[in-house]
Design a protein around this motif. Structure first.
Motif, PDB file in Angstrom:
ATOM      1  N   GLY A 109       0.853  -1.309   0.024  1.00 57.46           N
ATOM      2  CA  GLY A 109       0.063   0.104   0.117  1.00 57.46           C
ATOM      3  C   GLY A 109       0.946   1.249  -0.099  1.00 57.46           C
ATOM      4  O   GLY A 109       0.245   2.354   0.442  1.00 57.46           O
ATOM      5  N   ASN A 110       2.199   1.154  -0.248  1.00 57.63           N
ATOM      6  CA  ASN A 110       2.930   2.366  -0.434  1.00 57.63           C
ATOM      7  C   ASN A 110       2.714   3.279  -1.702  1.00 57.63           C
ATOM      8  O   ASN A 110       2.554   2.914  -2.758  1.00 57.63           O
ATOM      9  N   ARG A 159      -6.633  -9.164  14.059  1.00 58.15           N
ATOM     10  CA  ARG A 159      -7.184  -7.880  14.784  1.00 58.15           C
ATOM     11  C   ARG A 159      -7.615  -6.880  13.307  1.00 58.15           C
ATOM     12  O   ARG A 159      -8.795  -6.201  13.633  1.00 58.15           O
ATOM     13  N   LEU A 160      -7.104  -6.936  12.431  1.00 60.53           N
ATOM     14  CA  LEU A 160      -7.291  -6.213  11.186  1.00 60.53           C
ATOM     15  C   LEU A 160      -8.743  -6.666  10.691  1.00 60.53           C
ATOM     16  O   LEU A 160      -9.651  -5.938  10.379  1.00 60.53           O
ATOM     17  N   GLY A 161      -8.988  -8.167  10.721  1.00 67.29           N
ATOM     18  CA  GLY A 161     -10.140  -8.639  10.347  1.00 67.29           C
ATOM     19  C   GLY A 161     -11.309  -8.061  11.133  1.00 67.29           C
ATOM     20  O   GLY A 161     -12.472  -7.751  10.613  1.00 67.29           O
ATOM     21  N   SER A 162     -10.978  -8.076  12.585  1.00 67.80           N
ATOM     22  CA  SER A 162     -11.866  -7.549  13.466  1.00 67.80           C
ATOM     23  C   SER A 162     -12.588  -5.882  13.188  1.00 67.80           C
ATOM     24  O   SER A 162     -13.628  -5.789  13.095  1.00 67.80           O
ATOM     25  N   LEU A 163     -11.445  -5.242  12.672  1.00 64.66           N
ATOM     26  CA  LEU A 163     -11.836  -3.810  12.443  1.00 64.66           C
ATOM     27  C   LEU A 163     -12.543  -3.929  11.184  1.00 64.66           C
ATOM     28  O   LEU A 163     -13.722  -3.096  11.169  1.00 64.66           O
ATOM     29  N   TYR A 164     -12.539  -4.711  10.124  1.00 59.34           N
ATOM     30  CA  TYR A 164     -13.362  -4.647   9.122  1.00 59.34           C
ATOM     31  C   TYR A 164     -14.588  -5.121   9.474  1.00 59.34           C
ATOM     32  O   TYR A 164     -15.493  -4.618   8.748  1.00 59.34           O
ATOM     33  N   ARG A 217     -16.820   7.602   8.433  1.00 54.95           N
ATOM     34  CA  ARG A 217     -15.984   8.571   7.605  1.00 54.95           C
ATOM     35  C   ARG A 217     -14.704   8.862   8.380  1.00 54.95           C
ATOM     36  O   ARG A 217     -13.502   8.921   7.976  1.00 54.95           O
ATOM     37  N   ASP A 218     -14.609   8.932   9.889  1.00 58.65           N
ATOM     38  CA  ASP A 218     -13.543   9.302  10.482  1.00 58.65           C
ATOM     39  C   ASP A 218     -12.432   8.392  10.774  1.00 58.65           C
ATOM     40  O   ASP A 218     -11.015   8.773  10.258  1.00 58.65           O
ATOM     41  N   VAL A 219     -12.594   7.036  10.629  1.00 58.20           N
ATOM     42  CA  VAL A 219     -11.563   5.990  10.596  1.00 58.20           C
ATOM     43  C   VAL A 219     -10.963   5.893   9.440  1.00 58.20           C
ATOM     44  O   VAL A 219      -9.967   5.518   9.294  1.00 58.20           O
ATOM     45  N   ARG A 220     -11.640   5.778   8.437  1.00 60.96           N
ATOM     46  CA  ARG A 220     -11.110   5.975   7.039  1.00 60.96           C
ATOM     47  C   ARG A 220     -10.203   7.260   6.804  1.00 60.96           C
ATOM     48  O   ARG A 220      -9.234   7.036   6.041  1.00 60.96           O
ATOM     49  N   GLU A 221     -10.563   8.077   7.174  1.00 63.95           N
ATOM     50  CA  GLU A 221      -9.726   9.288   7.177  1.00 63.95           C
ATOM     51  C   GLU A 221      -8.411   8.994   7.822  1.00 63.95           C
ATOM     52  O   GLU A 221      -7.348   9.521   7.434  1.00 63.95           O
ATOM     53  N   ILE A 222      -8.475   8.560   8.992  1.00 66.95           N
ATOM     54  CA  ILE A 222      -7.275   8.175   9.686  1.00 66.95           C
ATOM     55  C   ILE A 222      -6.485   7.127   8.997  1.00 66.95           C
ATOM     56  O   ILE A 222      -5.173   7.076   8.674  1.00 66.95           O
ATOM     57  N   GLY A 223      -7.338   6.431   8.501  1.00 72.38           N
ATOM     58  CA  GLY A 223      -6.773   5.125   7.627  1.00 72.38           C
ATOM     59  C   GLY A 223      -5.978   5.571   6.581  1.00 72.38           C
ATOM     60  O   GLY A 223      -4.799   5.141   5.764  1.00 72.38           O
ATOM     61  N   ARG A 224      -6.530   6.717   5.767  1.00 77.51           N
ATOM     62  CA  ARG A 224      -5.562   7.110   4.413  1.00 77.51           C
ATOM     63  C   ARG A 224      -4.418   7.584   4.719  1.00 77.51           C
ATOM     64  O   ARG A 224      -3.461   7.334   4.119  1.00 77.51           O
ATOM     65  N   THR A 225      -4.336   8.164   6.025  1.00 78.41           N
ATOM     66  CA  THR A 225      -2.929   8.793   6.443  1.00 78.41           C
ATOM     67  C   THR A 225      -2.085   7.349   6.828  1.00 78.41           C
ATOM     68  O   THR A 225      -0.853   7.368   6.456  1.00 78.41           O
ATOM     69  N   GLY A 248      -2.514   4.284   5.669  1.00 80.88           N
ATOM     70  CA  GLY A 248      -2.561   3.336   4.381  1.00 80.88           C
ATOM     71  C   GLY A 248      -3.268   2.217   4.857  1.00 80.88           C
ATOM     72  O   GLY A 248      -3.119   1.084   4.310  1.00 80.88           O
ATOM     73  N   ILE A 249      -4.274   2.329   5.631  1.00 87.01           N
ATOM     74  CA  ILE A 249      -5.033   1.092   5.897  1.00 87.01           C
ATOM     75  C   ILE A 249      -6.462   1.435   5.930  1.00 87.01           C
ATOM     76  O   ILE A 249      -6.707   2.789   5.824  1.00 87.01           O
ATOM     77  N   LEU A 250      -7.551   0.413   5.844  1.00 82.01           N
ATOM     78  CA  LEU A 250      -8.662   0.505   6.243  1.00 82.01           C
ATOM     79  C   LEU A 250      -9.389   1.228   4.842  1.00 82.01           C
ATOM     80  O   LEU A 250     -10.295   1.829   4.963  1.00 82.01           O
ATOM     81  N   GLN A 251      -8.775   0.992   3.494  1.00 80.31           N
ATOM     82  CA  GLN A 251      -9.231   1.666   2.481  1.00 80.31           C
ATOM     83  C   GLN A 251     -10.098   0.946   1.689  1.00 80.31           C
ATOM     84  O   GLN A 251     -10.469   1.186   0.458  1.00 80.31           O
ATOM     85  N   ARG A 252      -9.899  -0.530   1.938  1.00 80.05           N
ATOM     86  CA  ARG A 252     -10.625  -1.590   0.923  1.00 80.05           C
ATOM     87  C   ARG A 252     -12.137  -1.657   1.392  1.00 80.05           C
ATOM     88  O   ARG A 252     -12.584  -1.210   2.429  1.00 80.05           O
ATOM     89  N   HIS A 253     -12.778  -1.825   0.425  1.00 80.23           N
ATOM     90  CA  HIS A 253     -14.479  -2.384   0.988  1.00 80.23           C
ATOM     91  C   HIS A 253     -14.172  -3.369   2.062  1.00 80.23           C
ATOM     92  O   HIS A 253     -13.634  -4.482   1.792  1.00 80.23           O
ATOM     93  N   PRO A 254     -14.911  -3.626   3.053  1.00 80.76           N
ATOM     94  CA  PRO A 254     -14.996  -4.656   4.183  1.00 80.76           C
ATOM     95  C   PRO A 254     -14.998  -6.001   3.578  1.00 80.76           C
ATOM     96  O   PRO A 254     -14.354  -6.827   4.089  1.00 80.76           O
ATOM     97  N   GLU A 255     -16.043  -6.247   2.818  1.00 79.17           N
ATOM     98  CA  GLU A 255     -16.128  -7.449   2.410  1.00 79.17           C
ATOM     99  C   GLU A 255     -15.120  -8.185   1.525  1.00 79.17           C
ATOM    100  O   GLU A 255     -14.701  -9.214   1.548  1.00 79.17           O
ATOM    101  N   GLU A 256     -14.419  -7.221   0.710  1.00 78.95           N
ATOM    102  CA  GLU A 256     -13.365  -7.643  -0.064  1.00 78.95           C
ATOM    103  C   GLU A 256     -12.033  -7.855   0.878  1.00 78.95           C
ATOM    104  O   GLU A 256     -11.359  -8.878   0.867  1.00 78.95           O
TER     105      GLU A 256
END
Length: 482
Positions: free
Chosen positions: A105-106, A321-326, A399-407, A409-417
């Motif tokens: 994701g770089n 843990r990442l799976g749980s977040l999604y 909205r907010d966690v995706r904004e943090i995720g953009r910085t 470089g995480i949480l940018q995929r569709h959750p199901e994907e």
């Protein structure tokens, strides 16, 4: 806004104040491309990717330059072993490096110079150093930098000349005037790539390459120079000496880069990663078994200046843990669909940016995210129909966690994907056949339809014994690897 970073040169935290207001000139030492990228590369370049993302999120215009070293002793040795052209071998591994960094994701740099395309600039820089008396040509085709001519040599690495001289030596075939001096240009040898120069055919030394590429693409003084802490000495120490001697006042180390940042090492099961120890992993080794975003998530869990410990077990836990977040994000998206997010931007975003302002404290940001996800789960799992306020809160959370995720470089995929990808990697590691699981889920559905609940429970228990957890919902039964 005040961005504080730990500056290696002064060995303390300083406010990042760009030379030109609003603009940051950043140079990151890139890989020597003679093999596939390893976990140390992953850690290093994920860190600097987050730095670039954060500076830009804070409104700064960042010119991000990261080089490829494609002329080097290791490349030549590997190419000769394989009877391959060194530049072609390096180009092939540079392409592989891009693939691996993309999988993590770089972002790509704004400029990505290669040594082989900058030989004229390197030769010109060496000529300048010779003309100014900081370098000398002994007459055998080599050119050396005279370390004792630079008064602040060793300031970055906190070493003095007396300490360095005890371990210095002149190798056979070298014509150094002083054991501390280092090569700027190396005379051509059989089987090596070579270019014309005023001193005869040859090739550049490692250290001069980065100085020349930095000068061309960012200018004589840059704001921030980064890399792994293994580069502090001799590479970055020598870069400073060359660059300041050629373009600065010839005295002060900070005339080249105003700030320096360095990341820590990788350890494997509490031992330093090393080919000799047999605990060496390439990024491809790891991504064949684990999700790329999970590896990135794991790497951000340790502060960039600290060494970090890698093991399959630790990474597997991070992947869960990442799976749980999604999973939580998926629930929030569905429950908050169509709602207007509460507020214009949550406090969680402000707290995350403040943590990153404080020397890029990614572990603290991940802790803040964990709290936000716990709160969102409490709303999502609360029994009863969701109120308009609940739905607005969940929409704002997404909205907010995706904004943090953009910085980050995480949480940018569709959750199901993301969940399918994570499940697929986990299943493969455990030897679980997804087709078998789906077949057993259909058998269980048939048993439940026939009111054979003993059979239904038996299938659930059989799958759980294999590491497969079933989740029943309005849309049917889904599964994940425990």
């Amino acid at each position: 806004m005040s961005i504080q970073i730990h500056d290696t040169l002064t060995n303390g935290k300083r406010e990042l104040v760009p030379l030109e207001p609003g603009k940051v000139r950043l140079y990151v030492c890139g890989p020597t491309v003679y093999d596939f990228a390893h976990l140390g590369h992953a850690r290093c370049y994920v860190v600097w990717d987050v730095v670039v993302r954060h500076l830009r999120a804070r409104g700064l215009e960042v010119t991000f330059v990261r080089n490829f070293t494609d002329v080097d002793d290791k490349i030549i040795k590997r190419a000769n072993e394989r009877r391959e052209d060194p530049i072609a071998l390096a180009a092939r591994f540079a392409d592989a490096f891009h693939e691996d960094m993309d999988a993590l994701g770089n972002l790509r740099p704004d400029v990505e110079p290669r040594v082989s395309a900058h030989i004229p600039e390197i030769v010109a820089l060496i000529e300048t150093l010779v003309a100014k008396g900081f370098a000398y040509a002994p007459g055998n085709g080599d050119v050396y930098y005279s370390v004792r001519k630079f008064p602040e040599y060793g300031r970055l690495s906190k070493r003095n000349l007396d300490d360095l001289i005890s371990g210095a030596r002149v190798e056979p075939g070298e014509s150094k005037a002083d054991p501390l001096d280092f090569a700027l240009w190396k005379a051509a040898k059989p089987g090596e790539p070579a270019w014309n120069s005023p001193w005869g055919k040859g090739r550049p030394g490692w250290h001069i390459e980065c100085s020349a590429m930095t000068l061309k693409h960012l200018g004589p003084t840059i704001d921030l120079h980064t890399g792994g802490k293994d580069l502090v000495f001799p590479h970055h120490t020598n870069e400073i000496a060359q660059s300041v001697a050629a373009t600065g006042d010839g005295v002060h180390a900070d005339a080249f880069s105003r700030y320096w940042m360095h990341n820590g090492f990788v350890q494997i099961d509490d031992e330093k990663m090393s080919k000799s120890l047999g605990n060496f992993f390439t990024v491809r080794d790891v991504l064949a078994r684990f999700d790329g975003e999970a590896l990135r998530f794991f790497l951000l869990g340790t502060h960039y200046r600290r060494d970090f410990n890698f093991s399959d077990a630790i990474l597997a836990e991070a992947e869960k843990r990442l799976g749980s977040l999604y999973e939580t994000l998926d629930k929030a998206d569905k429950l908050g669909a169509g709602a207007s997010p509460a507020g214009r931007g949550g406090a969680v975003v402000d707290r995350a940016r403040a943590a990153l302002d404080d020397d890029i404290n990614t572990p603290q940001v991940l802790g803040q995210l964990a709290e936000a996800f716990t709160a969102a789960n409490a709303i999502a799992d609360r029994k009863g129909k969701k109120t308009p306020e609940d739905r607005a809160e969940l929409a704002a959370f997404g909205r907010d966690v995706r904004e943090i995720g953009r910085t980050l470089g995480i949480l940018q995929r569709h959750p199901e994907e993301a969940l399918l990808a994570i499940r697929g990697r986990a299943a493969a590691r455990r030897g679980i056949d997804p087709a078998m699981v789906e077949a057993r889920i259909r058998e269980r559905a048939a048993a439940r339809a026939a009111k054979d609940f003993a059979r239904s429970d038996g299938i659930r228990d059989e799958l759980l014994a294999l590491g497969v957890a079933l989740m029943d919902g309005p849309q049917g039964t889904s599964w994940k690897v425990e």
